[in-house]
Scaffold this active site. Sequence first.
Site, short mmCIF file in Angstrom:
data_model
loop_
_atom_site.label_atom_id
_atom_site.label_comp_id
_atom_site.label_asym_id
_atom_site.label_seq_id
_atom_site.Cartn_x
_atom_site.Cartn_y
_atom_site.Cartn_z
N CYS A 235 19.69 -46.14 1.64
CA CYS A 235 19.62 -45.18 1.24
C CYS A 235 18.59 -44.56 1.67
O CYS A 235 18.21 -43.90 2.36
CB CYS A 235 19.90 -44.86 -0.28
SG CYS A 235 19.15 -46.06 -1.43
N LYS B 48 17.69 -37.60 -6.24
CA LYS B 48 17.15 -39.37 -5.57
C LYS B 48 15.47 -38.91 -5.47
O LYS B 48 16.06 -38.19 -4.01
CB LYS B 48 17.86 -40.08 -6.33
CG LYS B 48 17.94 -41.14 -5.19
CD LYS B 48 18.81 -42.28 -5.26
CE LYS B 48 18.60 -43.41 -4.92
NZ LYS B 48 19.62 -44.39 -4.13
N ASP C 293 24.75 -40.72 1.84
CA ASP C 293 24.19 -41.89 2.94
C ASP C 293 23.60 -43.21 3.23
O ASP C 293 23.51 -43.70 4.15
CB ASP C 293 22.56 -42.16 1.43
CG ASP C 293 23.04 -43.19 0.30
OD1 ASP C 293 24.73 -43.59 0.33
OD2 ASP C 293 22.30 -43.20 -0.29
N ASN C 294 25.17 -44.32 2.91
CA ASN C 294 26.08 -45.26 3.44
C ASN C 294 27.15 -45.92 3.11
O ASN C 294 27.80 -44.48 2.22
CB ASN C 294 24.63 -46.36 3.34
CG ASN C 294 24.43 -46.57 1.90
OD1 ASN C 294 23.75 -46.37 1.21
ND2 ASN C 294 25.79 -46.94 0.92
N LYS D 54 28.28 -51.20 3.06
CA LYS D 54 26.38 -50.86 2.71
C LYS D 54 26.23 -52.04 3.10
O LYS D 54 26.29 -53.51 3.11
CB LYS D 54 26.86 -50.34 1.78
CG LYS D 54 25.31 -49.82 0.84
CD LYS D 54 25.14 -49.83 0.14
CE LYS D 54 23.44 -50.13 -0.92
NZ LYS D 54 23.76 -49.56 -2.48
N HIS E 41 26.74 -43.94 -6.70
CA HIS E 41 26.07 -44.99 -6.56
C HIS E 41 26.69 -45.84 -8.50
O HIS E 41 26.82 -45.25 -9.40
CB HIS E 41 24.10 -45.07 -6.44
CG HIS E 41 24.03 -46.53 -6.57
ND1 HIS E 41 23.56 -47.39 -6.78
CD2 HIS E 41 22.76 -47.00 -4.95
CE1 HIS E 41 22.93 -48.31 -7.04
NE2 HIS E 41 22.54 -48.15 -5.29
N ASP F 26 25.60 -40.49 -2.94
CA ASP F 26 24.60 -42.28 -2.75
C ASP F 26 26.54 -42.45 -2.91
O ASP F 26 27.08 -43.50 -3.25
CB ASP F 26 24.66 -42.38 -4.00
CG ASP F 26 22.87 -42.95 -3.77
OD1 ASP F 26 23.78 -43.67 -2.73
OD2 ASP F 26 21.91 -43.51 -4.38
N ASP F 27 26.24 -43.92 -2.04
CA ASP F 27 27.51 -44.85 -1.65
C ASP F 27 28.82 -44.40 -1.41
O ASP F 27 29.59 -45.28 -1.87
CB ASP F 27 26.97 -45.75 -2.59
CG ASP F 27 25.81 -47.32 -2.77
OD1 ASP F 27 24.89 -46.67 -1.97
OD2 ASP F 27 25.70 -47.69 -3.82
N HIS G 90 13.27 -41.53 -3.16
CA HIS G 90 13.77 -42.99 -2.97
C HIS G 90 13.13 -42.88 -1.92
O HIS G 90 13.35 -43.83 -1.04
CB HIS G 90 14.81 -43.31 -3.07
CG HIS G 90 15.07 -45.24 -3.05
ND1 HIS G 90 16.57 -45.54 -3.41
CD2 HIS G 90 13.96 -45.98 -3.60
CE1 HIS G 90 16.48 -46.89 -3.77
NE2 HIS G 90 14.71 -47.35 -3.89
N ARG H 218 17.64 -41.82 4.49
CA ARG H 218 17.31 -40.28 4.07
C ARG H 218 15.75 -39.94 3.82
O ARG H 218 15.04 -39.19 4.91
CB ARG H 218 16.79 -40.49 1.84
CG ARG H 218 17.55 -40.59 1.45
CD ARG H 218 17.68 -41.53 -0.58
NE ARG H 218 19.27 -41.60 -1.03
CZ ARG H 218 19.19 -40.95 -1.58
NH1 ARG H 218 19.72 -39.69 -1.75
NH2 ARG H 218 20.64 -41.28 -1.89
#
Length: 721
Positions: free
Chosen positions: A53, A111, A308-309, A369, A202, A15-16, A113, A57
């Site tokens: 995110c 996660k 994810d980004n 992001k 993240h 994440d991130d 989301h 996903r």
Amino acid sequence: MTDLNKPNVLFVVLDDLGFADLHCYGSEIRTPNIDSLADGGLRLQNFNVTAMCSPTRASLLTGRDCHEVGMGIIAEWATEHPGYQGRISRSSGLVSEILRHEGYRTMAVGKWHLMPQSDVTPVGPFDDWPLGRGFDRWFGFHGAIADEWNPELFADNHAVEEPAGGHLTEVLADRAIRMLSDHVTAGVETPFFMYLATGAVHWPHQAPQEYVDRYRGRYDCGWDEIRRQRFERQLELGIVPEGTDLPEANPGVASWDSLSDEEKRVYARMQEVYAAYVEHTDAQLGRVFDHLKAVGLMESTIVVVLSDNGASPEGGPQGAFNGRKHLVYEPEEFGVKTRNFEALGTASSYGHYPHGWAQASNTPLKWYKKDVHGGGVRAPFILHAPGLIPDSENGSVRSQYHHVSDVVPTVLELAGIEAPTNLAGIEQTPISGVSMAYCLTDPDAPERKSAQYYEMLGDRALWKEGWKAVTRHTRGDDFSADVWELYDLANDFSETHDLSGEHEALLRTMQADWLDIAEQKSVLPLDDREYERQAASIALRVRPHTRLFSTGTRLDRYHVPDVSGRRYSIGVEFADVRPDHAAPLLTIGSRFGGLALSVGPDGVLFEYLYDHEHIWELHGSLSRSDSHTLTLSHEPVGEGRGGFELTLDGAVVGVLDSVPLWPVAGLAGGMYCGRSGGSVPSTVIAPHAVFDAPGFEASISILDLEPGDAGSELRGSLAEQ
């Protein structure tokens, strides 16, 4: 049906994580376990995601573009429009649903989301929870921004109340290993699919101190120098093509040399914490990989690792010690960071680094992001597929252009599975991704993808046959006034040389093509709102009456009654019970903002935390009586401020005339009745404390749903059963 020759599949979603944050992508951060996968597989230099995110996903799990499946923005910011509904349409089956139909056991860890937060209640609806979307098992968390030291977790379809037992990434690795062990015990002849989505990296940036210590002093040279070092190493590794230029700093990023000594000291420590966070994540993933090797499954498992980004700029120029307050309430003054320097990365912090480090994380790309320039959408991607990639190609880099929607068709092709046209009786929309399998054995294979659109919060882009047209939208501006840029990505990897003035006709054509695709994919209407969408959805969930029980589970933070800026009261009636410790009656939020009512041997206590440095208390002594009545009343007294009055047995015992208020939407924790969570808005209540008296209930009544008017009334009653 079960095919013993089908490979196992493991998706690892970070994440991130920026394009340059892994060691095998040019970083100085140690990531030996992920590097080992890259050494035995392939790295992609031209892999792209969606810049946030939930959309990434959704695209990853469906093989389709995010808007066409209903997830054009993060789930919390859903709207009524089809491309932004906040849940994945049933006509777009998830790979978990496809593989389970093919005989796979399916497991999700981490996660989730991918559904509106309105569904995160103790009784569902569960249709879009992981078990409702093709997974046999799930352990993890909903939404985003999980506290890594004190997460609020779920197992399958219920909340987990017991302490997590360590850093979240360690807990998730433990659960992944446990699920894999159970899979082997049940019979290894059945293939598995596991979706492992960490909260890391993240924000909040939190990591064990031993990892932070490994990077002490490493970032004293500053973000400009780290960015330069990473760029040089990327060129050496072939992650960045020869001839690539390093762009100038993003607007708003100060040069390291212009900072004060104290700023350098604080910001360097923030990056030490982030680097520790990345290495610690790699170590926990290594435990999962080692377990697969130990049980003999690694060589039959396709492993995909991606972010994810791009890296997050949400910390702003100075970063934050308490990111929750910094992003939701008000900018954090610099002194907070200096006063809490040693606590950065610990359970007492909710930190985020300054955007200068995010720029270094995204080396050599521009922006971040949420942006559809390279810094938002270009991501590291590693594919480890033993037996499917020639040994001679292990460790090599592929340059073909790919998108996150291409992962599912790749896995299906490698597993010999046809994408279904009908799933569970529902006709399926065609998978729009293009399989990447063609380039596994041939590094020079011609690119098969011809075009890919992007949209995020009004930013738009189109990649087509090596060219990229892109515009970075400023929130609130007229979309028609946005200025478009044009890059020849085949010769300008870092989007440094804008050729819009030289190829005006091409740019106009690509803009028109983008609009055509946007109409087809449910991208329109464009919407540049962020939290405002969430505020509207929270308002829709306000109910006039809610009952809480000490025998029930926590109420998720998105379901805490929205008392922000309202007149309300909390009333508790209880028998003369005097525990020998501070026992929680009701808590809302966490140590980073919230309130708590408790009872102890010396009486009752109300605590209000605006943040960890601003705490107010009201105390009432108990006289001997059969029962007591405790009332906390709140009255708005001005913009963003309110007053409290605590009454015990009809007598006023304390008043707070005016304190700054936190909005319910910004809470980092949920609402607990008769117990507390791991992060408590209290200086006296212990984490995971339980009131030892017999069960009681609290009733919450909202009398007026208009902010600032009669407000809402929060009432409770406590009695022995």
